[in-house]
Design a protein around this motif. Sequence first.
Motif, PDB file in Angstrom:
ATOM      1  N   ALA A 262       0.804  -1.396   0.034  1.00  0.00           N
ATOM      2  CA  ALA A 262      -0.091  -0.037   0.032  1.00  0.00           C
ATOM      3  C   ALA A 262       0.882   1.172   0.104  1.00  0.00           C
ATOM      4  O   ALA A 262       0.571   2.250  -0.617  1.00  0.00           O
ATOM      5  CB  ALA A 262      -0.936  -0.025   1.222  1.00  0.00           C
ATOM      6  N   VAL A 263       2.015   1.175   0.544  1.00  0.00           N
ATOM      7  CA  VAL A 263       2.812   2.371   0.787  1.00  0.00           C
ATOM      8  C   VAL A 263       3.567   2.399  -0.587  1.00  0.00           C
ATOM      9  O   VAL A 263       3.628   3.665  -0.960  1.00  0.00           O
ATOM     10  CB  VAL A 263       3.910   2.086   2.060  1.00  0.00           C
ATOM     11  CG1 VAL A 263       4.996   3.365   1.929  1.00  0.00           C
ATOM     12  CG2 VAL A 263       3.407   2.279   3.355  1.00  0.00           C
ATOM     13  N   ILE A 264       3.927   1.500  -1.092  1.00  0.00           N
ATOM     14  CA  ILE A 264       4.603   1.576  -2.346  1.00  0.00           C
ATOM     15  C   ILE A 264       3.690   2.272  -3.339  1.00  0.00           C
ATOM     16  O   ILE A 264       3.910   3.012  -4.346  1.00  0.00           O
ATOM     17  CB  ILE A 264       5.052   0.407  -2.961  1.00  0.00           C
ATOM     18  CG1 ILE A 264       6.285  -0.121  -1.977  1.00  0.00           C
ATOM     19  CG2 ILE A 264       5.632   0.293  -4.477  1.00  0.00           C
ATOM     20  CD1 ILE A 264       6.579  -1.248  -2.299  1.00  0.00           C
ATOM     21  N   LEU A 265       2.351   1.808  -3.527  1.00  0.00           N
ATOM     22  CA  LEU A 265       1.346   2.321  -4.321  1.00  0.00           C
ATOM     23  C   LEU A 265       1.094   3.638  -4.095  1.00  0.00           C
ATOM     24  O   LEU A 265       0.926   4.407  -5.182  1.00  0.00           O
ATOM     25  CB  LEU A 265       0.023   1.311  -4.131  1.00  0.00           C
ATOM     26  CG  LEU A 265      -1.102   1.712  -5.113  1.00  0.00           C
ATOM     27  CD1 LEU A 265      -0.922   1.762  -6.613  1.00  0.00           C
ATOM     28  CD2 LEU A 265      -2.346   0.954  -4.810  1.00  0.00           C
TER      29      LEU A 265
ATOM     30  N   LEU B 143       1.455   6.760  -6.625  1.00  0.00           N
ATOM     31  CA  LEU B 143       0.557   7.801  -7.238  1.00  0.00           C
ATOM     32  C   LEU B 143       1.036   9.436  -7.111  1.00  0.00           C
ATOM     33  O   LEU B 143       0.773  10.106  -7.647  1.00  0.00           O
ATOM     34  CB  LEU B 143      -0.638   7.501  -6.419  1.00  0.00           C
ATOM     35  CG  LEU B 143      -1.534   6.061  -6.736  1.00  0.00           C
ATOM     36  CD1 LEU B 143      -2.647   6.098  -5.685  1.00  0.00           C
ATOM     37  CD2 LEU B 143      -1.910   6.341  -8.035  1.00  0.00           C
ATOM     38  N   VAL B 144       1.760   9.470  -5.803  1.00  0.00           N
ATOM     39  CA  VAL B 144       2.125  10.723  -5.374  1.00  0.00           C
ATOM     40  C   VAL B 144       3.305  11.212  -6.432  1.00  0.00           C
ATOM     41  O   VAL B 144       2.911  12.401  -7.143  1.00  0.00           O
ATOM     42  CB  VAL B 144       2.775  10.664  -3.924  1.00  0.00           C
ATOM     43  CG1 VAL B 144       3.728  12.210  -3.986  1.00  0.00           C
ATOM     44  CG2 VAL B 144       1.632  10.596  -3.099  1.00  0.00           C
TER      45      VAL B 144
ATOM     46  N   ARG C  35       4.680  14.373 -11.338  1.00  0.00           N
ATOM     47  CA  ARG C  35       5.148  14.484 -12.659  1.00  0.00           C
ATOM     48  C   ARG C  35       4.146  15.151 -13.870  1.00  0.00           C
ATOM     49  O   ARG C  35       4.454  15.883 -14.333  1.00  0.00           O
ATOM     50  CB  ARG C  35       5.459  12.795 -13.134  1.00  0.00           C
ATOM     51  CG  ARG C  35       6.033  12.976 -14.790  1.00  0.00           C
ATOM     52  CD  ARG C  35       6.406  11.552 -14.906  1.00  0.00           C
ATOM     53  NE  ARG C  35       6.865  11.378 -16.123  1.00  0.00           N
ATOM     54  CZ  ARG C  35       6.952  10.351 -16.705  1.00  0.00           C
ATOM     55  NH1 ARG C  35       6.784   8.895 -16.206  1.00  0.00           N
ATOM     56  NH2 ARG C  35       7.661  10.059 -17.886  1.00  0.00           N
ATOM     57  N   LEU C  36       2.841  15.065 -13.400  1.00  0.00           N
ATOM     58  CA  LEU C  36       1.823  15.648 -14.397  1.00  0.00           C
ATOM     59  C   LEU C  36       1.624  16.792 -14.239  1.00  0.00           C
ATOM     60  O   LEU C  36       1.633  17.734 -15.104  1.00  0.00           O
ATOM     61  CB  LEU C  36       0.517  14.835 -14.066  1.00  0.00           C
ATOM     62  CG  LEU C  36      -0.985  15.248 -14.620  1.00  0.00           C
ATOM     63  CD1 LEU C  36      -0.580  15.070 -16.295  1.00  0.00           C
ATOM     64  CD2 LEU C  36      -2.160  14.508 -14.196  1.00  0.00           C
ATOM     65  N   ARG C  37       1.979  17.337 -12.883  1.00  0.00           N
ATOM     66  CA  ARG C  37       1.847  18.716 -12.804  1.00  0.00           C
ATOM     67  C   ARG C  37       2.962  19.500 -13.220  1.00  0.00           C
ATOM     68  O   ARG C  37       2.829  20.741 -13.837  1.00  0.00           O
ATOM     69  CB  ARG C  37       1.830  19.144 -11.213  1.00  0.00           C
ATOM     70  CG  ARG C  37       0.273  18.627 -10.338  1.00  0.00           C
ATOM     71  CD  ARG C  37       0.460  19.211  -8.909  1.00  0.00           C
ATOM     72  NE  ARG C  37      -0.876  19.035  -8.347  1.00  0.00           N
ATOM     73  CZ  ARG C  37      -1.135  19.388  -6.891  1.00  0.00           C
ATOM     74  NH1 ARG C  37       0.100  19.523  -6.263  1.00  0.00           N
ATOM     75  NH2 ARG C  37      -2.199  18.948  -6.521  1.00  0.00           N
ATOM     76  N   ARG C  38       4.221  18.866 -13.359  1.00  0.00           N
ATOM     77  CA  ARG C  38       5.315  19.349 -14.080  1.00  0.00           C
ATOM     78  C   ARG C  38       5.067  19.579 -15.503  1.00  0.00           C
ATOM     79  O   ARG C  38       5.727  20.524 -16.155  1.00  0.00           O
ATOM     80  CB  ARG C  38       6.670  18.675 -13.689  1.00  0.00           C
ATOM     81  CG  ARG C  38       6.952  18.837 -12.228  1.00  0.00           C
ATOM     82  CD  ARG C  38       8.405  18.064 -11.837  1.00  0.00           C
ATOM     83  NE  ARG C  38       8.993  18.063 -10.607  1.00  0.00           N
ATOM     84  CZ  ARG C  38       9.738  17.593 -10.026  1.00  0.00           C
ATOM     85  NH1 ARG C  38      10.356  16.598 -10.778  1.00  0.00           N
ATOM     86  NH2 ARG C  38      10.139  17.817  -8.873  1.00  0.00           N
TER      87      ARG C  38
END
Length: 358
Positions: free
Chosen positions: A335-338, A342-343, A348-351
Motif C-alpha cells: 500500500a505504501v509503494i502504491l 501515485l504521489v 510528474r503530471l503537474r510539472r
Amino acid sequence: MRTLITTAAAALVAALLLAPSAAQADSRVTVRNDFGRAEADTTYSTKITVTGSGFQSIRNAHGGVYVAFGTVSGTWRPSQGGVTGKNYRYVPDSETRSNQGFLRYVAYPGSDTAASANGGTLKGGGFSTTLTIPGPVFKTYDRDNKITTVDCRKVRCGVITFGAHGIKNANNETFTPVTFKKIITSGAAQQAPAADEAAPGAVADEESAPEAAAKGAPAKKGRPAVRVDQRTAVQGRVLAFSGTGFTPGEQVLAILDDGAAAAGPIVVGARGDVAAVIQIPASAKAGTHTLRVSATTSGTEVERNFAIAPDTSLAAATDEETTDWVPWAAAAAAAVILLLSLVLAVVRLRRIRAGRAA
C-alpha cells in the motif's frame, strides 16, 4: 475566582481528613476475647471482638477503615508519613471478602467498595467485627516483599485501625495494645480460621486440634517436608504445593525464589499438614527454582527445589501472532509503494502541465 473557591474547598477537605482534631481524640477501640479481656494466647490462635466508636464516617466516600493486628513504632500514622513495613507492620492477609480473618475492612456507608467489606459498615461512627490473632509470632512483608519476623513477646503489639484503600484519615488511626498470656487450655484450644472462614488456597481440617488429639490422631508426623505438584509447575500458572510435619495451628508463608511470588499466611491443620497454591509469574524463566515455606511460631523453614516448564501454549500463541502479522506487513508495504507511485505520478503530471503553460 472559581480557582480560588476550588482551592479553598480542597484545603478544607484535606484539613478535615488529615489534621488531628477532636474527632480523632474521640476514636475509641475496645478489644475483647472470649473472656472479655484484651489478651491473646501464647500458643494457640485467638479470635477477638473489636468494637470501635467515635470514628469519622463519610457517606458515599471511597474506602473506609482497615482493622488489623500488628505492631507500631515511632510516628507510625499514615497521615503523618508512616509507611507500612517500616513504621507499622501487621499480619498479612488478602484484601478479599473471604480472607482468613487476619484483616478486616469496614466500609463507609454507600462506598463504591462496600461489596468487599468483611467487617461491616461504619454506621454512626461505630463498628463491631471479629479478628483472628494467629499467635505471638508472625511474619509480614512490605510492598517490596521484604520479609520481617515480629515477635509480640518482645515488642508491643495490638489492634491497628487506619484508612483503607490508600485513603489517609488521621481521625480513624488508632492503636490498642493486646497482651499475650496462657489463656486457652489444651482442651479448649481454638483453631483458626474455621472452614467457613478460610481463604482460597488454605485447607482447613475437618477436626479441630483437641478433637484430633482426643481421638488419638497424631498432631505432627516426622520431619517437616514440602512437596510440589510438578504438573502445575508451568510459567504463568498456579503451582500447587503441600507440606507435612509442621506445628498444628501455626501459620506459614510460602515464598518463590527471593520474593518473585508469595502465598499466605496459611494456617497449619490439626495433623501438621498444609496445602495451598502460589502464582508462578509469566516472566519466570524455565529451569530450577526454589519454594521456601517458613513457619512463624516454631521457626521451621523448609526449601524445595523444582523445575518450572515453559508455557508451550504461550509460545505457540506467540508463534501464531508472529506468523499472522507477516501478510499484513506485506500488504501494508504494498500500500505504501502504491501511494508513493501515485504521489510521484501526480507530481510528474503537474510539472508537465506547468511546462506546457510556460
